[in-house]
Design a protein around this motif. Sequence first.
Motif, PDB file in Angstrom:
ATOM      1  N   PHE A 203      31.022  52.292  34.929  1.00 44.61           N
ATOM      2  CA  PHE A 203      31.892  52.252  36.110  1.00 44.61           C
ATOM      3  C   PHE A 203      31.697  50.983  36.942  1.00 44.61           C
ATOM      4  O   PHE A 203      32.218  50.877  38.052  1.00 44.61           O
ATOM      5  CB  PHE A 203      31.683  53.486  37.003  1.00 44.61           C
ATOM      6  N   SER A 204      30.983  50.010  36.399  1.00 46.46           N
ATOM      7  CA  SER A 204      30.683  48.801  37.176  1.00 46.46           C
ATOM      8  C   SER A 204      31.903  47.904  37.383  1.00 46.46           C
ATOM      9  O   SER A 204      31.919  47.083  38.299  1.00 46.46           O
ATOM     10  CB  SER A 204      29.580  47.998  36.483  1.00 46.46           C
ATOM     11  N   GLY A 205      32.919  48.044  36.545  1.00 49.69           N
ATOM     12  CA  GLY A 205      34.090  47.184  36.663  1.00 49.69           C
ATOM     13  C   GLY A 205      35.168  47.707  37.589  1.00 49.69           C
ATOM     14  O   GLY A 205      36.194  47.039  37.774  1.00 49.69           O
ATOM     15  N   LEU A 206      34.953  48.864  38.197  1.00 50.09           N
ATOM     16  CA  LEU A 206      35.983  49.438  39.060  1.00 50.09           C
ATOM     17  C   LEU A 206      36.075  48.695  40.382  1.00 50.09           C
ATOM     18  O   LEU A 206      35.080  48.216  40.924  1.00 50.09           O
ATOM     19  CB  LEU A 206      35.682  50.913  39.333  1.00 50.09           C
ATOM     20  N   ARG A 207      37.298  48.640  40.910  1.00 47.19           N
ATOM     21  CA  ARG A 207      37.519  47.996  42.209  1.00 47.19           C
ATOM     22  C   ARG A 207      37.071  48.907  43.352  1.00 47.19           C
ATOM     23  O   ARG A 207      37.119  50.130  43.227  1.00 47.19           O
ATOM     24  CB  ARG A 207      39.010  47.687  42.379  1.00 47.19           C
ATOM     25  N   PRO A 208      36.641  48.304  44.469  1.00 48.25           N
ATOM     26  CA  PRO A 208      36.296  49.127  45.642  1.00 48.25           C
ATOM     27  C   PRO A 208      37.511  49.914  46.123  1.00 48.25           C
ATOM     28  O   PRO A 208      38.659  49.524  45.892  1.00 48.25           O
ATOM     29  CB  PRO A 208      35.857  48.091  46.686  1.00 48.25           C
ATOM     30  N   GLY A 209      37.248  51.002  46.814  1.00 48.31           N
ATOM     31  CA  GLY A 209      38.331  51.846  47.294  1.00 48.31           C
ATOM     32  C   GLY A 209      39.276  51.154  48.253  1.00 48.31           C
ATOM     33  O   GLY A 209      40.456  51.501  48.334  1.00 48.31           O
ATOM     34  N   ASN A 210      38.780  50.159  48.996  1.00 48.75           N
ATOM     35  CA  ASN A 210      39.621  49.475  49.988  1.00 48.75           C
ATOM     36  C   ASN A 210      40.313  48.241  49.433  1.00 48.75           C
ATOM     37  O   ASN A 210      40.816  47.416  50.196  1.00 48.75           O
ATOM     38  CB  ASN A 210      38.785  49.095  51.216  1.00 48.75           C
ATOM     39  N   THR A 211      40.371  48.102  48.114  1.00 44.48           N
ATOM     40  CA  THR A 211      41.068  46.969  47.495  1.00 44.48           C
ATOM     41  C   THR A 211      42.538  46.969  47.908  1.00 44.48           C
ATOM     42  O   THR A 211      43.184  48.016  47.886  1.00 44.48           O
ATOM     43  CB  THR A 211      40.962  47.060  45.957  1.00 44.48           C
ATOM     44  N   PRO A 212      43.101  45.810  48.280  1.00 46.40           N
ATOM     45  CA  PRO A 212      44.524  45.755  48.642  1.00 46.40           C
ATOM     46  C   PRO A 212      45.411  46.288  47.514  1.00 46.40           C
ATOM     47  O   PRO A 212      45.061  46.200  46.334  1.00 46.40           O
ATOM     48  CB  PRO A 212      44.761  44.256  48.870  1.00 46.40           C
ATOM     49  N   TRP A 213      46.557  46.806  47.915  1.00 46.60           N
ATOM     50  CA  TRP A 213      47.499  47.419  46.971  1.00 46.60           C
ATOM     51  C   TRP A 213      48.885  46.803  47.187  1.00 46.60           C
ATOM     52  O   TRP A 213      49.767  47.421  47.742  1.00 46.60           O
ATOM     53  CB  TRP A 213      47.515  48.912  47.190  1.00 46.60           C
ATOM     54  N   PRO A 214      49.086  45.582  46.713  1.00 50.74           N
ATOM     55  CA  PRO A 214      50.348  44.881  46.999  1.00 50.74           C
ATOM     56  C   PRO A 214      51.569  45.508  46.346  1.00 50.74           C
ATOM     57  O   PRO A 214      52.696  45.227  46.764  1.00 50.74           O
ATOM     58  CB  PRO A 214      50.096  43.461  46.454  1.00 50.74           C
ATOM     59  N   ALA A 215      51.388  46.338  45.335  1.00 51.93           N
ATOM     60  CA  ALA A 215      52.541  46.949  44.666  1.00 51.93           C
ATOM     61  C   ALA A 215      53.091  48.154  45.410  1.00 51.93           C
ATOM     62  O   ALA A 215      54.173  48.652  45.063  1.00 51.93           O
ATOM     63  CB  ALA A 215      52.151  47.369  43.240  1.00 51.93           C
ATOM     64  N   HIS A 216      52.365  48.653  46.419  1.00 42.15           N
ATOM     65  CA  HIS A 216      52.891  49.788  47.180  1.00 42.15           C
ATOM     66  C   HIS A 216      54.134  49.358  47.952  1.00 42.15           C
ATOM     67  O   HIS A 216      54.185  48.235  48.476  1.00 42.15           O
ATOM     68  CB  HIS A 216      51.834  50.325  48.142  1.00 42.15           C
ATOM     69  N   PRO A 217      55.147  50.214  48.051  1.00 41.44           N
ATOM     70  CA  PRO A 217      56.400  49.846  48.727  1.00 41.44           C
ATOM     71  C   PRO A 217      56.208  49.272  50.125  1.00 41.44           C
ATOM     72  O   PRO A 217      56.939  48.354  50.518  1.00 41.44           O
ATOM     73  CB  PRO A 217      57.180  51.174  48.774  1.00 41.44           C
ATOM     74  N   SER A 218      55.228  49.772  50.871  1.00 36.84           N
ATOM     75  CA  SER A 218      55.024  49.266  52.242  1.00 36.84           C
ATOM     76  C   SER A 218      54.460  47.857  52.260  1.00 36.84           C
ATOM     77  O   SER A 218      54.493  47.192  53.297  1.00 36.84           O
ATOM     78  CB  SER A 218      54.064  50.200  53.001  1.00 36.84           C
TER      79      SER A 218
END
Length: 220
Positions: A203-218
């Motif tokens: 699981f070391s390659g997973l992004r942190p939970g607060n990673t930006p999400w530019p693909a979200h509609p907002s």
Amino acid sequence: MPGSSESSSSSRQLSDTPSPRRLLSSSKVYEGRIWDVVSDAFELAEDSGTLVRDYIDHPGAVAVLPMNGDGDILLLKQYRHPVGMDLWEIPAGLLDIEGEDFVVGAARELAEEADLQAAQWNVLADFFNSPGSSSEAIRIYLARGLSDVPEAERHVRTDEEAEIELRWVSLDEAVAAVLEGRLHNPSAVVGILAAAAARAGGFSGLRPGNTPWPAHPSQR
């Protein structure tokens, strides 16, 4: 060699990218309780001709794969009327509170549907549920460091959620259920397979939970 031309010319990182097109008009053709249907007229390129596409305008959603200290995951069974089936899923819900932080929304769904809270959050995967017909974007989180929500603070589940059944299963059992065609919920399928792939690297390659999400509609 098959595929060699593509691989030799593509040293760039494999990634979906924004592709703005000229929007000529946009109108709402149906207003629903949760999402709307809009009709857009646009051009792929200048003077290329007008295309019209109708699609669901969706607020997006989050889903959570809860994992305990033994590496087992929590699935929940819920009736889904459009397909007329009880589906094994993972906690999930709409991002229908304007401005709500994505992790906060995911934590809310985990508490409401599974009576759990988590100390550690990572992003498992981002995907579009049906990009040919909907703007819905879904982010799946891996939630660990789990503890129970205090009894007095638990959400009272109603309607279909009142029938929710919870079950802890091994990740390997869940992967087998996906590959054998026994699980169909998209967030569960993607989340289970992503978790299995991530487990191979601890699981070391997973992004942190607060990673930006530019693909979200907002964010687009």
